[in-house]
Design a protein around this motif. Structure first.
Motif, PDB file in Angstrom:
ATOM      1  N   ILE A  79       1.426  -1.009   0.396  1.00  0.00           N
ATOM      2  CA  ILE A  79       0.437   0.169  -0.323  1.00  0.00           C
ATOM      3  C   ILE A  79       1.234   1.403   0.277  1.00  0.00           C
ATOM      4  O   ILE A  79       1.067   1.625  -0.905  1.00  0.00           O
ATOM      5  CB  ILE A  79      -0.833  -0.179   1.383  1.00  0.00           C
ATOM      6  CG1 ILE A  79      -1.783  -1.286   1.573  1.00  0.00           C
ATOM      7  CG2 ILE A  79      -1.722   0.793   1.297  1.00  0.00           C
ATOM      8  CD1 ILE A  79      -2.827  -1.544   2.539  1.00  0.00           C
ATOM      9  N   LEU A  80       1.493   1.739   0.669  1.00  0.00           N
ATOM     10  CA  LEU A  80       3.034   2.579   1.223  1.00  0.00           C
ATOM     11  C   LEU A  80       3.298   3.418  -0.485  1.00  0.00           C
ATOM     12  O   LEU A  80       3.538   3.697  -0.878  1.00  0.00           O
ATOM     13  CB  LEU A  80       4.073   2.583   2.535  1.00  0.00           C
ATOM     14  CG  LEU A  80       3.385   2.127   3.738  1.00  0.00           C
ATOM     15  CD1 LEU A  80       3.964   1.910   4.964  1.00  0.00           C
ATOM     16  CD2 LEU A  80       2.351   3.711   3.823  1.00  0.00           C
ATOM     17  N   SER A  81       4.612   1.102  -0.446  1.00  0.00           N
ATOM     18  CA  SER A  81       5.013   1.537  -2.466  1.00  0.00           C
ATOM     19  C   SER A  81       3.747   2.258  -3.603  1.00  0.00           C
ATOM     20  O   SER A  81       4.187   3.183  -3.665  1.00  0.00           O
ATOM     21  CB  SER A  81       5.835   0.297  -2.746  1.00  0.00           C
ATOM     22  OG  SER A  81       6.495  -0.396  -1.954  1.00  0.00           O
ATOM     23  N   ALA A  82       2.896   1.596  -3.543  1.00  0.00           N
ATOM     24  CA  ALA A  82       1.764   2.243  -4.549  1.00  0.00           C
ATOM     25  C   ALA A  82       1.756   3.863  -4.407  1.00  0.00           C
ATOM     26  O   ALA A  82       1.481   4.259  -5.877  1.00  0.00           O
ATOM     27  CB  ALA A  82       0.355   1.285  -4.605  1.00  0.00           C
ATOM     28  N   VAL A  83       1.757   4.027  -3.191  1.00  0.00           N
ATOM     29  CA  VAL A  83       1.391   5.741  -2.967  1.00  0.00           C
ATOM     30  C   VAL A  83       2.921   6.733  -3.581  1.00  0.00           C
ATOM     31  O   VAL A  83       2.504   7.762  -2.604  1.00  0.00           O
ATOM     32  CB  VAL A  83       0.642   5.955  -1.943  1.00  0.00           C
ATOM     33  CG1 VAL A  83      -0.981   5.632  -2.441  1.00  0.00           C
ATOM     34  CG2 VAL A  83       0.690   5.796  -0.715  1.00  0.00           C
ATOM     35  N   GLY A  84       3.463   5.949  -2.762  1.00  0.00           N
ATOM     36  CA  GLY A  84       5.274   6.985  -3.451  1.00  0.00           C
ATOM     37  C   GLY A  84       5.871   6.986  -1.725  1.00  0.00           C
ATOM     38  O   GLY A  84       6.781   7.365  -2.103  1.00  0.00           O
ATOM     39  N   GLU A  85       5.278   6.374  -1.041  1.00  0.00           N
ATOM     40  CA  GLU A  85       5.608   6.288   0.225  1.00  0.00           C
ATOM     41  C   GLU A  85       7.165   6.186   0.386  1.00  0.00           C
ATOM     42  O   GLU A  85       7.164   4.087  -0.097  1.00  0.00           O
ATOM     43  CB  GLU A  85       4.711   6.166   1.494  1.00  0.00           C
ATOM     44  CG  GLU A  85       4.193   6.586   1.644  1.00  0.00           C
ATOM     45  CD  GLU A  85       3.872   8.216   2.092  1.00  0.00           C
ATOM     46  OE1 GLU A  85       5.179   8.589   2.116  1.00  0.00           O
ATOM     47  OE2 GLU A  85       3.447   8.640   3.074  1.00  0.00           O
ATOM     48  N   GLN A 117      11.311  -3.420   6.033  1.00  0.00           N
ATOM     49  CA  GLN A 117      10.528  -3.406   4.992  1.00  0.00           C
ATOM     50  C   GLN A 117       9.509  -4.638   5.075  1.00  0.00           C
ATOM     51  O   GLN A 117       8.742  -5.315   5.051  1.00  0.00           O
ATOM     52  CB  GLN A 117      11.724  -3.847   3.782  1.00  0.00           C
ATOM     53  CG  GLN A 117      12.095  -2.095   3.005  1.00  0.00           C
ATOM     54  CD  GLN A 117      10.741  -1.787   2.462  1.00  0.00           C
ATOM     55  OE1 GLN A 117       9.925  -1.249   2.493  1.00  0.00           O
ATOM     56  NE2 GLN A 117      11.508  -1.732   1.307  1.00  0.00           N
ATOM     57  N   GLN A 118      11.192  -5.723   5.417  1.00  0.00           N
ATOM     58  CA  GLN A 118       9.951  -7.217   6.392  1.00  0.00           C
ATOM     59  C   GLN A 118       8.837  -7.195   7.065  1.00  0.00           C
ATOM     60  O   GLN A 118       7.938  -7.503   6.778  1.00  0.00           O
ATOM     61  CB  GLN A 118      11.298  -7.980   6.846  1.00  0.00           C
ATOM     62  CG  GLN A 118      12.673  -8.326   6.323  1.00  0.00           C
ATOM     63  CD  GLN A 118      13.531  -8.952   7.194  1.00  0.00           C
ATOM     64  OE1 GLN A 118      13.101  -8.970   8.022  1.00  0.00           O
ATOM     65  NE2 GLN A 118      14.247  -9.777   6.361  1.00  0.00           N
ATOM     66  N   ALA A 119       8.133  -6.364   7.912  1.00  0.00           N
ATOM     67  CA  ALA A 119       7.747  -6.035   9.113  1.00  0.00           C
ATOM     68  C   ALA A 119       5.964  -5.060   8.307  1.00  0.00           C
ATOM     69  O   ALA A 119       5.747  -5.667   8.287  1.00  0.00           O
ATOM     70  CB  ALA A 119       8.100  -4.967  10.323  1.00  0.00           C
ATOM     71  N   LEU A 120       6.608  -4.285   7.293  1.00  0.00           N
ATOM     72  CA  LEU A 120       6.080  -3.738   6.045  1.00  0.00           C
ATOM     73  C   LEU A 120       5.396  -4.942   5.380  1.00  0.00           C
ATOM     74  O   LEU A 120       3.481  -4.377   5.034  1.00  0.00           O
ATOM     75  CB  LEU A 120       6.288  -2.760   6.135  1.00  0.00           C
ATOM     76  CG  LEU A 120       6.575  -1.219   6.890  1.00  0.00           C
ATOM     77  CD1 LEU A 120       7.331  -0.511   5.420  1.00  0.00           C
ATOM     78  CD2 LEU A 120       5.110  -0.894   7.662  1.00  0.00           C
ATOM     79  N   HIS A 121       6.019  -5.105   5.048  1.00  0.00           N
ATOM     80  CA  HIS A 121       5.266  -6.698   3.897  1.00  0.00           C
ATOM     81  C   HIS A 121       4.538  -7.236   4.823  1.00  0.00           C
ATOM     82  O   HIS A 121       4.451  -8.959   3.823  1.00  0.00           O
ATOM     83  CB  HIS A 121       6.553  -6.689   2.780  1.00  0.00           C
ATOM     84  CG  HIS A 121       6.311  -5.727   2.100  1.00  0.00           C
ATOM     85  ND1 HIS A 121       5.915  -5.261   0.858  1.00  0.00           N
ATOM     86  CD2 HIS A 121       7.623  -4.718   1.724  1.00  0.00           C
ATOM     87  CE1 HIS A 121       6.019  -4.405  -0.059  1.00  0.00           C
ATOM     88  NE2 HIS A 121       7.196  -3.552   0.813  1.00  0.00           N
ATOM     89  N   SER A 122       5.205  -8.040   6.361  1.00  0.00           N
ATOM     90  CA  SER A 122       4.968  -8.596   6.684  1.00  0.00           C
ATOM     91  C   SER A 122       3.240  -8.863   7.032  1.00  0.00           C
ATOM     92  O   SER A 122       2.526  -9.370   8.058  1.00  0.00           O
ATOM     93  CB  SER A 122       5.662  -9.932   8.013  1.00  0.00           C
ATOM     94  OG  SER A 122       5.585  -8.830   9.069  1.00  0.00           O
ATOM     95  N   GLU A 126      -5.731  -7.278   6.162  1.00  0.00           N
ATOM     96  CA  GLU A 126      -6.673  -8.476   6.618  1.00  0.00           C
ATOM     97  C   GLU A 126      -5.490  -8.002   8.522  1.00  0.00           C
ATOM     98  O   GLU A 126      -7.026  -8.480   9.609  1.00  0.00           O
ATOM     99  CB  GLU A 126      -6.214  -9.821   6.568  1.00  0.00           C
ATOM    100  CG  GLU A 126      -7.224 -10.517   7.132  1.00  0.00           C
ATOM    101  CD  GLU A 126      -6.881 -12.118   6.887  1.00  0.00           C
ATOM    102  OE1 GLU A 126      -8.111 -12.936   6.627  1.00  0.00           O
ATOM    103  OE2 GLU A 126      -6.064 -12.768   6.802  1.00  0.00           O
ATOM    104  N   ASP A 127      -4.891  -8.231   8.485  1.00  0.00           N
ATOM    105  CA  ASP A 127      -4.348  -8.093  10.592  1.00  0.00           C
ATOM    106  C   ASP A 127      -5.252  -6.547  10.315  1.00  0.00           C
ATOM    107  O   ASP A 127      -5.411  -6.724  11.653  1.00  0.00           O
ATOM    108  CB  ASP A 127      -2.860  -8.113   9.849  1.00  0.00           C
ATOM    109  CG  ASP A 127      -2.076  -9.428  10.181  1.00  0.00           C
ATOM    110  OD1 ASP A 127      -3.006 -10.535  10.472  1.00  0.00           O
ATOM    111  OD2 ASP A 127      -0.721  -8.680   9.450  1.00  0.00           O
ATOM    112  N   LEU A 128      -4.896  -5.407   9.304  1.00  0.00           N
ATOM    113  CA  LEU A 128      -5.102  -4.319   9.541  1.00  0.00           C
ATOM    114  C   LEU A 128      -6.998  -4.358  10.370  1.00  0.00           C
ATOM    115  O   LEU A 128      -7.189  -4.079  11.135  1.00  0.00           O
ATOM    116  CB  LEU A 128      -5.215  -3.025   8.941  1.00  0.00           C
ATOM    117  CG  LEU A 128      -3.599  -3.096   8.849  1.00  0.00           C
ATOM    118  CD1 LEU A 128      -3.301  -1.562   8.049  1.00  0.00           C
ATOM    119  CD2 LEU A 128      -3.183  -2.604  10.182  1.00  0.00           C
TER     120      LEU A 128
END
Length: 147
Positions: A79-85, A117-122, A126-128
């Motif tokens: 999600i963050l990568s998609a919007v350029g974060e 990066q690992q944490a954000l992609h893990s 659904e978790d949220l």
């Protein structure tokens, strides 16, 4: 790492879509009203997320945006990568070859970046969603969903 409103609003919008019956479509206005987000800005973010194949747009009177995949298959990092974060540490820094401290500090920031990066992609959408549902339950029956 510094997240801007782009990242915050994008996560809120996709989390809102998780709460739609059968993950059905929701209009930009409906999401904007529920989440108290500016509709024009939200529309731009949703277009970026559509390009990244996180959402699809549905045309028609009952159209809007809906998740392109199940929430368990969409990560916070996507999600963050998609919007350029970006969470890149020291993006234009090259350590000084003559200073061990500079190399050590640079190495530490790079290792932290990898872990983040690992944490954000893990963490999945659904978790949220389940975190939000738990919060709602703790607030009682009358709690409305706003991230």
């Amino acid at each position: 790492m510094k997240l801007t409103t782009r990242g915050h609003y994008s996560v809120k919008a996709l989390l809102d879509l998780c709460f739609q019956p059968e993950y059905g479509p929701a209009s930009v206005k409906a999401i904007s009203d529920r989440q108290d987000l500016p509709a024009p800005y939200l529309e731009k973010l949703l277009i970026e997320m559509r390009r990244a194949e996180l959402v699809v747009s549905i045309r028609g009177a009952h159209g809007g945006y809906q998740l392109a995949r199940h929430p368990s298959q969409i990560s916070l990092g996507e999600i963050l990568s998609a919007v350029g974060e970006s969470i890149d540490p020291l993006p234009h820094h090259t350590p000084d070859e003559g200073q061990a401290e500079d190399w050590v500090a640079f190495s530490v920031w790079n290792r932290l970046h990898q872990k983040l990066q690992q944490a954000l992609h893990s963490i999945s959408l659904e978790d949220l969603y389940y975190d939000a549902r738990s919060w709602q339950a703790s607030q009682g029956e009358g709690a409305s969903f706003v991230v």
